[in-house]
Motif scaffolding. Sequence first.
Motif, short mmCIF file in Angstrom:
data_model
loop_
_atom_site.label_atom_id
_atom_site.label_comp_id
_atom_site.label_asym_id
_atom_site.label_seq_id
_atom_site.Cartn_x
_atom_site.Cartn_y
_atom_site.Cartn_z
N GLY A 157 0.83 -1.21 0.00
CA GLY A 157 0.00 0.00 0.00
C GLY A 157 0.86 1.26 0.00
O GLY A 157 0.55 2.24 -0.67
N LEU A 158 1.96 1.21 0.75
CA LEU A 158 2.84 2.38 0.81
C LEU A 158 3.60 2.56 -0.49
O LEU A 158 3.85 3.67 -0.93
CB LEU A 158 3.81 2.24 1.98
N LYS A 160 2.50 1.94 -3.38
CA LYS A 160 1.56 2.62 -4.28
C LYS A 160 1.57 4.12 -4.03
O LYS A 160 1.49 4.93 -4.94
CB LYS A 160 0.15 2.07 -4.04
N ARG A 161 1.65 4.47 -2.76
CA ARG A 161 1.64 5.88 -2.40
C ARG A 161 2.92 6.56 -2.87
O ARG A 161 2.90 7.71 -3.31
CB ARG A 161 1.48 6.02 -0.89
N MET A 181 -5.72 1.57 -6.45
CA MET A 181 -6.13 0.94 -5.20
C MET A 181 -6.18 -0.57 -5.27
O MET A 181 -6.71 -1.21 -4.37
CB MET A 181 -7.50 1.47 -4.80
N MET A 184 -5.51 -3.20 -2.14
CA MET A 184 -5.43 -2.49 -0.86
C MET A 184 -6.59 -2.90 0.05
O MET A 184 -7.63 -3.31 -0.42
CB MET A 184 -5.52 -0.99 -1.10
N ASN A 185 -6.37 -2.73 1.36
CA ASN A 185 -7.50 -2.98 2.27
C ASN A 185 -8.34 -1.71 2.38
O ASN A 185 -8.00 -0.66 1.82
CB ASN A 185 -7.00 -3.46 3.63
N GLU A 187 -8.97 0.47 4.64
CA GLU A 187 -8.39 1.69 5.22
C GLU A 187 -7.42 2.35 4.23
O GLU A 187 -7.43 3.56 4.04
CB GLU A 187 -7.66 1.32 6.51
N GLU A 188 -6.61 1.52 3.58
CA GLU A 188 -5.66 2.05 2.60
C GLU A 188 -6.40 2.70 1.44
O GLU A 188 -5.97 3.73 0.91
CB GLU A 188 -4.75 0.93 2.09
N LYS A 189 -7.53 2.09 1.05
CA LYS A 189 -8.31 2.67 -0.03
C LYS A 189 -8.86 4.03 0.37
O LYS A 189 -8.86 4.97 -0.42
CB LYS A 189 -9.49 1.74 -0.38
N ASP A 191 -7.56 6.09 2.51
CA ASP A 191 -6.44 7.04 2.49
C ASP A 191 -6.16 7.48 1.06
O ASP A 191 -6.02 8.67 0.79
CB ASP A 191 -5.18 6.39 3.07
N MET A 192 -6.06 6.51 0.17
CA MET A 192 -5.71 6.81 -1.21
C MET A 192 -6.79 7.72 -1.84
O MET A 192 -6.47 8.67 -2.54
CB MET A 192 -5.57 5.51 -1.98
#
Lengths: 256, 653
Positions: A157-158, A160-161, A181, A184-185, A187-189, A191-192
Amino acid sequence: MAENLLTVENITLRFGGVKALTDVSFDILKGEIRAIIGPNGAGKSSMLNCINGFYHPQEGRITYKGQTRKQMRPYEAASQGIARTFQNIALFRGMSVLDNVMTGRVLKMKSSLLEQAFYFGRARSEEISHRSKVEEVIDFLEINAIRKTPVGRLPYGLQKRVELARALAAEPELLLLDEPMAGMNVEEKEDMSRFILNVNAEFGTTIALIEHDMGVVMDLSDRVVVLNYGEKLADGTPDVVRSNQAVIDAYLGASH
Amino acid sequence: MSPPDLNRHDTFPKLLRHNASKRGNRPAIREKSLGIWQTYTWAEQAVEVRALACGFANLGLKRGDHISVIGDNRPRLYWSMAAAQALGAIPVPVYQDSVADELQFILEHASVKIVVAENQEQVDKVLSIKDRLPDLLTIVYCDPRGLREYTEAFLHHYDGVLAEGRDYDKVHDKFFDEQVEAGGGSDHAIMCYTSGTTGQPKGVVLTYDNCVKIGAMAIEFDGLTERDDVLAYLPMAWVGDNLLSYGQSHIAGFCMACPESSETLLMDLRELGPTYFFAPPRIFETMLTSVMIRMEDAGSFKKWLFHTFMEHAKKVGAKLLDGEPVGFGDRIKYRIGEACIYGPLKNMLGLTRMRVGYTAGEAIGPEIFVFFRALGMNLKQAYGQTEASVFVTLQPDGEVHSDSVGKAAPSVELKIEDNGEVMYRSPGVFLEYYKNPEATASTKTADGWVHTGDAGFIDDAGHLHIIDRAKDVGKLVNGDLFAPKYLENKLKFFPNVREAVALGDGRDFAAIMINIDADAMGNWAERQNIAYASYQELSALPEVYELMAAHLAEMNALLAAEPQMAASQIRRFLVLPKMLEADDGEMTRTQKVRRSAVSTKYRPLIEGLYDGSSSVYLEIEVTFEDGRRDVVKGDVPIWDVTAVSPAIAQAAE
């Protein structure tokens, strides 16, 4: 009415006998978030590859900022303000986050190879101004804590960021996000999504994104274009697209 | 430089003025912004606070009003507190991770007029409860990101407030100085809400006299000067951050630094190298664990070097720190160790410059404490409360022990009630609980003594030992003292014990239920070639029980040597088949065991512990993080442990 940033007209892309895209037309307005959706193999990534000059369609025209082009190389697209991220992360795994994001500035560097190699003259002052821009992006995407960490050690996830950060460091006018996305889980989605909306709001960046999570697409995008087997199926606001029978059939697998 | 005259500079705004004129060019506060440490001097800080105070006045903030700050440690939030105090308003810092309902209670209870929020996240939280807060006039935000589209008229950007404040100051140029002058030592300085494990949080009102006197006392105790550096990273809502970072920097004139974010803390620590460091045991534990894990991966020569010199450091390091006699050879060896192990290690942890370090809040494991002291770091324990303006006891240099929390701090009086409760009286004793005279009356006696709610005893050397929360302390059937937390903490110092629940109040003997640590025990099982499929299976293995029995035997031997605790040696124990979880209501969100909930849920096990059975069948419902439920069932073995008779323990010593 916002002006057109990019217009795609009657694009057809063939790989030998296989038609990846057939007669696809749509436009992207300045400042909007435009989603491209469709089932697997619908030609979404091929479309993005055409836009940033990686693929050259056999037929059709792409007009970017009022200029029509037939053939263009990816670096030309990049220097004109098109940046992208990739479906499968394409970062330098052994390099730190900071260095990876710095590579997003390469096209903006004016000092010569020699100056850069020995770090004198323009290279020195340039490095400082680029670094400060990069730090802004790092702060914006909240990756301060991993600034010095090699990318290979980061969770997916990071990474990707970080990829988004590198694209943003190029200060693009048009940002192409290929499945930002995926994998991603929840929460990560979230955030993104927040970052994508913030990028759009703060920098006024136009965004074209491919995404499979329909919830995300409907929430984020201003307009959606739907592809299926290389053809355009529908185009319009999320509500219009959602209620389109052809789209429902394509996604639910109606008989062909 | 000599300390300021605290009779004249008796409030923080006056101290700020004093610092700006006496040490205007010294750094007051640092913040890491865009990857670079930015420094603000005392003079700059005074200018900023002046403009901000005028800006707040312009927004209608008056003497005696409450203003709240919500967010991570940021200079702008500290300046907001200073600006409010300059006007005679009272800052009420709130925990940045509190949910909207908790926030609403505090903002409503304190009739907060202005909220200063760090960012969009905090603004959204306040906006969601704004309708229910009639007194709230204004929200000021520091970071505009994501807030561009917000059109509410009562939302103001920090920079805007500052600009209007400067204009206001030009028109009313005497206003600010008059306001600062009007403040005095008996004014309310700050209000901190206590977490409230029982019932609603209570607002503890502290005066300038409280904060300044206790702050100055601790500064003198440890010889802090303007050349010291602290890292302000603990929540602003916690009284400790207020007094230690904000308050003491005003009094001593030293610089406090705000980390970039909570995730970068350990990196910022390394870059900054504070000289005065305050941390809960958890932080030191994390540091030690990361060092140990990295040493496991090191080459065999490095490992040998590390272990050899650490052994030596444990032998003489603490003695050197306390100035006790150490042989010449040992000194030389310690110097060599300093060059190749201790020095680089401290540097890596960011603790090279640390002169004074405190840990408080919970019991710290002796091996953690010993590790840091062996490296030559002056790590000490303290005991305190919000109601005391932090400090009640401190460990003087040279009298540091891992099992006591130190002697009564200068100017603090200490006594133990007949029921074992610790009481104190000091200049730092709070004025009152805000709008709660009953609670004030039941906590603070007419002659100024405060009930801590903790049970403890004072040893012959005058050191205070905290045993447990007074209400949890019970008695065995034969009348001997039973302090569950004391026993649990002793056991939890073993790294493979995650949690423990001791039983014994009104029983014949003490027993304990153990939660093993999944990671540590999993690792151990792997090394022993023990196969297991689930936490439940792992926890019931005889090998695990044997290991726990060994821990308990070791612990019983220690308990036997303590006259007050010898009776509560553990006679029987079991290992729980599931982790105690907040989601199942077995723990609080701050990871404290809810005894009553656990004793109802695990009643069959508790009965089994006391009826002599060797195994009990248990069925218990668990809730997963995503809300799904399942039932854990199976037999839980119960083992006996032999107690050590006190006489033998003494003979062995």
